[in-house]
Design a protein around this motif. Structure first.
Motif, PDB file in Angstrom:
ATOM      1  N   GLY A 142      60.520  32.476  84.449  1.00 56.29           N
ATOM      2  CA  GLY A 142      59.410  31.941  86.783  1.00 56.29           C
ATOM      3  C   GLY A 142      60.425  32.196  87.586  1.00 56.29           C
ATOM      4  N   ILE A 143      61.605  31.533  87.401  1.00 59.59           N
ATOM      5  CA  ILE A 143      62.572  31.152  88.730  1.00 59.59           C
ATOM      6  C   ILE A 143      63.122  32.560  88.686  1.00 59.59           C
ATOM      7  N   SER A 144      63.937  33.383  87.857  1.00 62.31           N
ATOM      8  CA  SER A 144      64.733  34.895  88.138  1.00 62.31           C
ATOM      9  C   SER A 144      63.494  35.604  88.107  1.00 62.31           C
ATOM     10  N   LEU A 145      62.082  35.514  87.993  1.00 64.95           N
ATOM     11  CA  LEU A 145      61.254  36.306  88.964  1.00 64.95           C
ATOM     12  C   LEU A 145      61.213  35.909  90.446  1.00 64.95           C
ATOM     13  N   LEU A 146      61.478  34.652  90.602  1.00 65.80           N
ATOM     14  CA  LEU A 146      60.734  34.007  91.900  1.00 65.80           C
ATOM     15  C   LEU A 146      62.060  34.749  92.588  1.00 65.80           C
ATOM     16  N   ILE A 147      63.775  34.505  92.427  1.00 63.19           N
ATOM     17  CA  ILE A 147      64.371  34.786  93.059  1.00 63.19           C
ATOM     18  C   ILE A 147      64.447  36.240  93.146  1.00 63.19           C
ATOM     19  N   ALA A 148      64.099  37.294  92.372  1.00 62.25           N
ATOM     20  CA  ALA A 148      64.340  38.510  92.893  1.00 62.25           C
ATOM     21  C   ALA A 148      63.472  39.238  93.215  1.00 62.25           C
ATOM     22  N   PHE A 149      61.837  38.243  93.167  1.00 62.47           N
ATOM     23  CA  PHE A 149      61.456  39.447  94.495  1.00 62.47           C
ATOM     24  C   PHE A 149      61.757  38.782  95.603  1.00 62.47           C
ATOM     25  N   ARG A 150      61.790  37.070  95.735  1.00 53.41           N
ATOM     26  CA  ARG A 150      62.667  36.796  97.470  1.00 53.41           C
ATOM     27  C   ARG A 150      64.056  37.172  98.436  1.00 53.41           C
ATOM     28  N   GLU A 151      64.633  38.369  97.035  1.00 53.90           N
ATOM     29  CA  GLU A 151      64.867  39.457  97.033  1.00 53.90           C
ATOM     30  C   GLU A 151      64.793  40.367  97.816  1.00 53.90           C
ATOM     31  N   LEU A 152      63.679  40.863  97.092  1.00 56.81           N
ATOM     32  CA  LEU A 152      63.542  42.068  97.579  1.00 56.81           C
ATOM     33  C   LEU A 152      62.425  42.246  98.378  1.00 56.81           C
ATOM     34  N   GLY A 153      62.595  40.428  99.436  1.00 59.20           N
ATOM     35  CA  GLY A 153      60.956  41.375 100.130  1.00 59.20           C
ATOM     36  C   GLY A 153      59.692  40.744  99.759  1.00 59.20           C
ATOM     37  N   LEU A 154      59.084  40.813  98.432  1.00 61.98           N
ATOM     38  CA  LEU A 154      57.714  40.691  98.133  1.00 61.98           C
ATOM     39  C   LEU A 154      57.343  39.175  98.428  1.00 61.98           C
ATOM     40  N   GLU A 155      56.169  39.265  99.112  1.00 59.27           N
ATOM     41  CA  GLU A 155      55.695  37.649  99.521  1.00 59.27           C
ATOM     42  C   GLU A 155      55.251  37.367  97.719  1.00 59.27           C
ATOM     43  N   ARG A 156      54.956  36.050  97.436  1.00 62.89           N
ATOM     44  CA  ARG A 156      54.235  36.014  96.460  1.00 62.89           C
ATOM     45  C   ARG A 156      52.251  36.480  96.481  1.00 62.89           C
ATOM     46  N   SER A 157      52.026  36.682  94.832  1.00 61.51           N
ATOM     47  CA  SER A 157      51.019  36.959  95.110  1.00 61.51           C
ATOM     48  C   SER A 157      50.104  36.988  94.054  1.00 61.51           C
ATOM     49  N   LEU A 180      45.695  40.337  72.089  1.00 63.01           N
ATOM     50  CA  LEU A 180      47.008  39.023  71.967  1.00 63.01           C
ATOM     51  C   LEU A 180      47.571  39.158  72.998  1.00 63.01           C
ATOM     52  N   ALA A 181      48.121  39.709  73.811  1.00 66.75           N
ATOM     53  CA  ALA A 181      49.442  39.361  75.140  1.00 66.75           C
ATOM     54  C   ALA A 181      47.635  39.258  75.755  1.00 66.75           C
ATOM     55  N   PHE A 182      46.955  39.698  76.235  1.00 67.72           N
ATOM     56  CA  PHE A 182      46.025  39.046  76.674  1.00 67.72           C
ATOM     57  C   PHE A 182      45.272  37.821  76.874  1.00 67.72           C
ATOM     58  N   THR A 183      45.453  37.002  75.220  1.00 65.44           N
ATOM     59  CA  THR A 183      45.393  35.760  75.413  1.00 65.44           C
ATOM     60  C   THR A 183      46.347  35.022  75.609  1.00 65.44           C
ATOM     61  N   LEU A 184      47.527  35.322  75.917  1.00 67.47           N
ATOM     62  CA  LEU A 184      49.112  35.146  76.016  1.00 67.47           C
ATOM     63  C   LEU A 184      48.822  34.842  77.770  1.00 67.47           C
ATOM     64  N   SER A 185      47.937  36.155  78.112  1.00 74.42           N
ATOM     65  CA  SER A 185      48.623  36.432  79.799  1.00 74.42           C
ATOM     66  C   SER A 185      47.276  35.268  80.541  1.00 74.42           C
ATOM     67  N   PHE A 186      46.370  35.062  80.186  1.00 76.01           N
ATOM     68  CA  PHE A 186      45.028  34.416  80.527  1.00 76.01           C
ATOM     69  C   PHE A 186      45.463  32.935  80.619  1.00 76.01           C
ATOM     70  N   ASP A 187      46.870  32.048  79.682  1.00 73.80           N
ATOM     71  CA  ASP A 187      46.748  31.259  79.731  1.00 73.80           C
ATOM     72  C   ASP A 187      48.539  31.449  80.439  1.00 73.80           C
ATOM     73  N   GLU A 188      48.835  32.124  81.155  1.00 81.84           N
ATOM     74  CA  GLU A 188      50.232  31.261  81.272  1.00 81.84           C
ATOM     75  C   GLU A 188      49.401  31.026  81.894  1.00 81.84           C
ATOM     76  N   THR A 189      50.748  29.871  82.229  1.00 79.22           N
ATOM     77  CA  THR A 189      50.959  28.973  83.319  1.00 79.22           C
ATOM     78  C   THR A 189      52.416  28.620  84.110  1.00 79.22           C
ATOM     79  N   LEU A 190      53.192  28.554  83.751  1.00 83.77           N
ATOM     80  CA  LEU A 190      54.633  27.958  84.345  1.00 83.77           C
ATOM     81  C   LEU A 190      55.336  29.397  84.790  1.00 83.77           C
ATOM     82  N   VAL A 191      54.987  30.566  84.461  1.00 82.40           N
ATOM     83  CA  VAL A 191      55.560  31.806  84.887  1.00 82.40           C
ATOM     84  C   VAL A 191      54.296  31.871  86.210  1.00 82.40           C
ATOM     85  N   THR A 192      53.901  31.981  85.733  1.00 83.67           N
ATOM     86  CA  THR A 192      52.163  31.698  87.380  1.00 83.67           C
ATOM     87  C   THR A 192      52.711  31.244  88.523  1.00 83.67           C
ATOM     88  N   PHE A 193      52.647  29.510  87.985  1.00 83.39           N
ATOM     89  CA  PHE A 193      52.899  29.007  89.260  1.00 83.39           C
ATOM     90  C   PHE A 193      54.203  29.331  89.758  1.00 83.39           C
TER      91      PHE A 193
END
Length: 264
Positions: A118-133, A197-210
């Protein structure tokens, strides 16, 4: 059977039952409480009914969060499936150059702790100038669930004989026709299973989403925020519905996987 063996077996049953109660007891309690009113004095056992299920419409923020979760999960599964299918098919029929590196990139975010991803993706998006959404959340979920779909598709592709693809090409079919009429029908069970299975994992994903969510919260984030002030009674009803749907998807995925394994 000796007395010692009977005692051992009884003890194992007790331990097993205790584990099941600890694991599933809280979930069953949520389902139970969804049918009763909760007052300051405690649970009103005489108020059994479906009143809280009917009042779910009175909480638009919760329903909006559920809608966001479903939208993100569906988009993430579609994108991850397309990407995994393309990569796996290329590794099956292409030169296979860089396969070890590609698979390393695919599986690394899945095996890393979620907070690191999650932190790695957040830093990457910030460097790319993408707002969180919700878009960044969807991309993050694709990164996470791609490994599941890719692995299951790869296993199914490896079980296919190259002679089927070669015969299709020899009979005049081009690569696109071979893929859609020969390969894809045999991947249907693997795609359905991995998608569920992937949808189930995505449905309750919390940390990365946070780390990636913006103003539009998903259901896990919404529930996490409500922990500070307490849950409203209709939350038990919504969680019960989500629990039933999640278990159903998991069972369908397991059944589909079992059928796929039986066909081999």
């Amino acid at each position: 059977m000796t007395a010692t063996e009977r005692l051992t077996i009884s003890l194992l049953w007790v331990i097993g039952a205790t584990v099941f109660v600890v694991l599933y007891g809280p979930a069953l309690m949520v389902v139970l409480l969804s049918f009763f009113d909760i007052t300051r004095e405690g649970i009103d056992w005489g108020s059994f009914g479906f009143q809280w299920y009917g009042r779910l419409g009175d909480n638009p923020q919760m329903l909006a969060a559920l809608g966001n979760t479903l939208l993100v999960g569906a988009c993430a599964v579609v994108l991850a499936t397309a990407l995994a299918l393309g990569l796996a098919y290329y590794m099956k029929t292409g030169a296979r150059r860089g396969r070890a590196f590609v698979e390393f990139v695919i599986f690394l975010p899945f095996v890393l702790p979620a907070i690191i991803t999650g932190i790695s993706l957040l830093i990457a998006f910030r460097e790319l100038g993408l707002e969180r959404s919700l878009i960044t959340v969807t991309i993050g979920h694709v990164v996470l669930i791609l490994a599941i779909i890719y692995r299951m598709v790869t296993i199914r592709l490896d079980s296919l004989e190259n002679s089927q693809i070669e015969a299709s090409l020899d009979l005049g079919a081009n690569g696109r026709q071979t893929f859609f009429h020969v390969v894809l029908p045999q991947l249907r069970s693997a795609l359905v299973t991995s998608g569920l299975l992937a949808f189930t994992l995505s449905f309750d994903e919390t940390l990365v989403t946070f780390f990636l969510v913006g103003g539009d919260a998903t259901l896990p984030i919404r529930l996490w925020a409500m922990m500070r002030v307490g849950f409203t009674p209709e939350v038990n009803a919504l969680v019960s519905i989500v629990l039933v749907v999640t278990i159903t998807l998991a069972v369908l995925g397991a059944m589909s996987l079992k059928e796929a394994m039986a066909r081999k």
